[in-house]
Structure formats: C-alpha cells, structure tokens
Design an enzyme around this catalytic site. Structure first.
Site, PDB file in Angstrom:
ATOM      1  N   SER A  68     -43.647  36.756 -29.734  1.00  0.00           N
ATOM      2  CA  SER A  68     -43.850  36.692 -28.280  1.00  0.00           C
ATOM      3  C   SER A  68     -44.681  37.864 -27.781  1.00  0.00           C
ATOM      4  CB  SER A  68     -42.505  36.715 -27.554  1.00  0.00           C
ATOM      5  OG  SER A  68     -41.635  35.746 -28.081  1.00  0.00           O
TER       6      SER A  68
HETATM    7  N1  SAH Z   1     -38.524  36.436 -30.782  1.00  0.00           N
HETATM    8  C1  SAH Z   1     -39.521  36.128 -31.759  1.00  0.00           C
HETATM    9  C2  SAH Z   1     -40.423  35.022 -31.298  1.00  0.00           C
HETATM   10  C3  SAH Z   1     -39.794  33.747 -31.499  1.00  0.00           C
HETATM   11  S1  SAH Z   1     -40.774  32.316 -31.229  1.00  0.00           S
HETATM   12  C4  SAH Z   1     -40.338  37.314 -32.189  1.00  0.00           C
HETATM   13  O1  SAH Z   1     -40.160  38.394 -31.641  1.00  0.00           O
HETATM   14  O2  SAH Z   1     -41.141  37.169 -33.106  1.00  0.00           O
HETATM   15  C5  SAH Z   1     -39.452  31.151 -31.234  1.00  0.00           C
HETATM   16  C6  SAH Z   1     -38.758  30.951 -32.556  1.00  0.00           C
HETATM   17  O3  SAH Z   1     -37.680  30.065 -32.327  1.00  0.00           O
HETATM   18  C7  SAH Z   1     -39.617  30.286 -33.634  1.00  0.00           C
HETATM   19  O4  SAH Z   1     -39.631  31.102 -34.771  1.00  0.00           O
HETATM   20  C8  SAH Z   1     -38.918  28.965 -33.913  1.00  0.00           C
HETATM   21  O5  SAH Z   1     -38.971  28.546 -35.268  1.00  0.00           O
HETATM   22  C9  SAH Z   1     -37.500  29.288 -33.485  1.00  0.00           C
HETATM   23  N2  SAH Z   1     -36.654  28.135 -33.149  1.00  0.00           N
HETATM   24  C10 SAH Z   1     -36.979  26.974 -32.528  1.00  0.00           C
HETATM   25  N3  SAH Z   1     -35.891  26.183 -32.413  1.00  0.00           N
HETATM   26  C11 SAH Z   1     -34.842  26.873 -32.963  1.00  0.00           C
HETATM   27  C12 SAH Z   1     -33.456  26.585 -33.150  1.00  0.00           C
HETATM   28  N4  SAH Z   1     -32.901  25.449 -32.747  1.00  0.00           N
HETATM   29  N5  SAH Z   1     -32.694  27.520 -33.755  1.00  0.00           N
HETATM   30  C13 SAH Z   1     -33.224  28.697 -34.200  1.00  0.00           C
HETATM   31  N6  SAH Z   1     -34.525  29.014 -34.044  1.00  0.00           N
HETATM   32  C14 SAH Z   1     -35.330  28.125 -33.438  1.00  0.00           C
END
Ligand code: SAH
Length: 224
Positions: A68
C-alpha cells in the site's frame, strides 16, 4: 539523479516520506510517524522496484497484489489509536510492511495473508529484521481468526463488500476496526469503534484497495 549502480540514500528518502507524504497530509500521531521513520520500506519491496520504495504510491509485489501507499498505511495505523499494549489482527499481510509498522506501535500482531507465497515471503522478511512480535498465518482472513480473539484492534488492507461482520464480532470492548468498504464508485476507508455495547462508524476518506477475496469477501477469479 542517482549515479548508475549506486543505491539511493534510503534513510534520507524515508525521512522525506515522513515529512512530505505523512506529516504534511494530516498524519499527526507521533508513534505512527516514528514507526514509519524506522521501518525500512525498501526491505519489503521486490528488487525490481526497490529504487521506488519511497514513492508516494502503491507498488507491485507479485500475484496482482501491491504494497500500500505509505499514507494509506499511516492513515490506517493512526485511525486504530494504538498505545502500545494491544493485540492486533491484520488481514492482508501482503509484503509484511504494514505488519512491521504495526509491530512497532502495538504489543502483538497476528497477520493473515491469503496468497501462500506472499505470506511466506513476508514472514521471512520480518524474521530478517528481527521483528519478534508478528505471527503470519496463511489463509482466508475474511472471517478473522477466532482462535486468538478478542482483538483490541483490527486492520483490514483489502476492500470488503460490506461491513465485515465476523471481524467485528472478534473486536474487544472499546476495540477499533479499520477497513476499506467497497461502494459503487470508490472504497471508503472506515473506522468502526466498539463503545461498550454500541458500535460507531466513522468515514476516514476515499481510497483505492485490492478486493478482499474469500468467504466474507468477493469471489476469487476462476483461475485463482
Ligand atoms: N498491507 C500490505 C498490503 C496488502 S494488499 C502491505 O503493507 O504490503 C492486500 C493483501 O490482502 C493482498 O496481499 C491480498 O492477497 C490479501 N488478501 C485478499 N483477500 C484476503 C483474505 N481473505 N485473507 C487474507 N488476505 C487477503
């Protein structure tokens, strides 16, 4: 421009990020600013985009997912109003960067990632930095992790189709949950505050997120 071959001065770029992207744009929680000034974001992005680690944007981390934008990580952390002794659930570990920031300002972080490869890479990166208080779990976090509930704070990093009911049920009395809620036109970053028996909802602002996929999220694509 940086001469070819020489890596940018990441410490300086990190300081500029804190001042220009965060402090000047409404992030005022000194603990959040301190954590973002301490965690090396360049450690969590793939080699191919390392030079852009402190850009004012999200960056690709593979599997169609992104780390993000720094401001978004800070806004979520600030909205959780952490003091240091909380147990936090994070949904969407991604690169592990936001988990590292949360680990600086809370006591314990349980972070769930749906994509096994990302979860394993994040776990490794956190270990390399010697961050001891994050547990990364691979799985569908859309229904939370009831085994370790209740949580003082819950951070959701992917857009949910509606208010995340199972996650809200795992929130402690006085706990706070921050999640982007998908609407027709934008995702609205929203804080839910449990206040004894009541649940208050505050909109922080519009943001773009990847979708939360899974049982209480959106349906995963066919080839997934
Ligand atoms: N906070 C992260 C960015 C995350 S982007 C950072 O600092 O890098 C959102 C993430 O949520 C992605 O990696 C995606 O695979 C994950 N995601 C999507 N649906 C999900 C679920 N049901 N459970 C766990 N992770 C999930």
């Amino acid at each position: 421009m940086t001469p070819l071959g020489r890596s940018p001065d990441f410490a300086e770029l990190r300081e500029q990020m804190v001042e220009r992207q965060l402090r000047r744009r409404g992030i005022s929680d000194e603990r959040v600013l301190g954590a973002m000034g301490a965690i090396p974001r360049e450690h969590f992005v793939p080699e191919s985009v390392r030079r852009s680690a402190y850009n004012d944007s999200a960056l690709p981390i593979g599997h169609q997912q992104t780390i993000s934008q720094p401001w978004v990580v800070a806004a979520i952390c600030q909205a959780l109003r952490l003091k240091g002794d909380e147990r936090v659930l994070e949904v969407g570990t991604g690169s592990g960067y936001s988990a590292a920031v949360l680990a600086e300002i809370a006591n314990r972080v349980i972070s769930i990632e749906r994509v096994a490869d990302l979860g394993e890479t994040a776990r490794h990166k956190l270990e390399q930095l010697g961050i001891p208080n994050v547990e990364v779990i691979v799985g569908d976090g859309s229904q939370g992790h009831p085994q370790a509930a209740p949580y003082d704070a819950i951070a959701v990093h992917a857009a949910t189709p509606e208010a995340p009911h199972s996650l809200l049920a795992q929130l402690a009395a006085d706990g706070r949950l921050v999640a982007p809620i998908a609407t027709g036109s934008a995702d609205l970053l929203t804080a839910f505050v449990r206040d004894n028996g009541d649940l208050r909802q505050e909109t922080i602002g519009p943001c773009r997120f990847v979708p939360l996929l899974g049982a209480e999220g959106f349906d995963p694509p066919e080839e997934d």
